[in-house]
Motif scaffolding. Structure first.
Motif, short mmCIF file in Angstrom:
data_model
loop_
_atom_site.label_atom_id
_atom_site.label_comp_id
_atom_site.label_asym_id
_atom_site.label_seq_id
_atom_site.Cartn_x
_atom_site.Cartn_y
_atom_site.Cartn_z
N GLN A 1 50.96 -38.18 16.82
CA GLN A 1 49.21 -39.31 17.02
C GLN A 1 48.11 -38.26 16.72
OE1 GLN A 1 48.97 -42.19 16.77
NE2 GLN A 1 51.34 -42.25 17.06
N ALA B 1 36.99 -35.53 19.29
CA ALA B 1 38.17 -35.65 19.14
C ALA B 1 38.99 -34.45 20.00
CB ALA B 1 38.06 -35.04 17.86
N THR C 1 37.78 -29.92 16.23
CA THR C 1 39.53 -30.53 15.41
C THR C 1 40.74 -29.25 15.52
OG1 THR C 1 38.72 -31.81 13.90
CG2 THR C 1 40.22 -30.87 13.73
N ARG D 1 48.05 -37.48 13.10
CA ARG D 1 47.45 -38.23 11.93
C ARG D 1 46.43 -39.01 12.44
NH1 ARG D 1 47.04 -43.37 13.37
NH2 ARG D 1 47.15 -43.58 15.56
N VAL D 2 45.34 -38.05 13.84
CA VAL D 2 43.87 -38.50 13.33
C VAL D 2 43.29 -36.98 13.45
CG1 VAL D 2 42.01 -38.81 15.49
CG2 VAL D 2 43.80 -39.98 15.48
N THR D 3 43.46 -35.92 13.51
CA THR D 3 42.66 -34.45 13.17
C THR D 3 42.74 -34.03 12.21
OG1 THR D 3 44.32 -33.73 14.31
CG2 THR D 3 42.91 -34.09 15.44
#
Length: 189
Positions: free
Chosen positions: A138, A87, A21, A141-143
């Motif tokens: 983007q 990720a 991350t 938003r995920v990490t």
């Protein structure tokens, strides 16, 4: 990725997944710097117009080759990122995917410059900066939810599952989070 794949040990009972991350967030940092510099240069060109030099055929070929190589890199990184639950690889694939659009716009800009429409270059560069900014968003938003240990499972669902076990008289505390690799951690009292 190698550091993040190390399992739990005495000092890191939940493993080392957050290094991945952290790597994804570093990519966002680099994207932010790129985005800012492209916007700064574009605005400067709009305020103080200066036509770019016409590109050579070699420069056009080089840019086309770059786009082709990036297509292969995106395909490979996405495949491996999904396979490994990484990720960082998925973030880099998103970044490189954005690079493909950037390369195509740069190619168009060079072609336009070659035929006498160099004034379009700063406008296309602004579009490039927006694409880079979107890629960064983007990734964030995920990490970010993983980085800040956002709840992974609804607490009431976990309580119901645990309360259904014979001998359990109460479930006063439930916490959950997920890792970059998709492993779910839950702590239940």
């Amino acid at each position: 990725v190698a550091l993040a794949s190390r399992g739990p040990d005495e000092d890191h009972p939940y493993g080392h997944d957050k290094f991945e991350t952290l790597g994804a967030l570093m990519i966002v940092g680099f994207l932010s710097i790129s985005c800012f510099e492209i916007l700064r240069t574009s605005v400067t060109q709009l305020v103080h117009p200066q036509l770019p030099n016409a590109p050579t055929s070699f420069e056009l070929l080089l840019l086309g080759s770059t786009a082709f190589v990036n297509l292969i890199v995106v395909w490979y990184e996405r495949r491996k990122g999904r396979q490994l639950g990484s990720a960082l690889l998925l973030a880099d694939a998103a970044h490189t995917g954005g690079d493909i659009f950037v390369t195509v716009l740069a190619f168009i800009s060079l072609l336009l410059t070659r035929v006498g429409y160099g004034w379009a270059d700063p406008w296309l560069a602004i579009i490039v900066a927006l694409i880079i900014g979107w890629s960064g968003y983007q990734i964030l938003r995920v990490t970010v939810p993983i980085w800040v240990d956002q709840r992974a499972v609804d607490g009431s669902e976990l309580r119901q599952l645990v309360a259904a076990i014979p001998g359990i008289t109460g479930v006063p505390n439930v916490r959950s989070r997920t890792s970059a690799s998709g492993v779910l951690f839950a702590e239940v009292t």
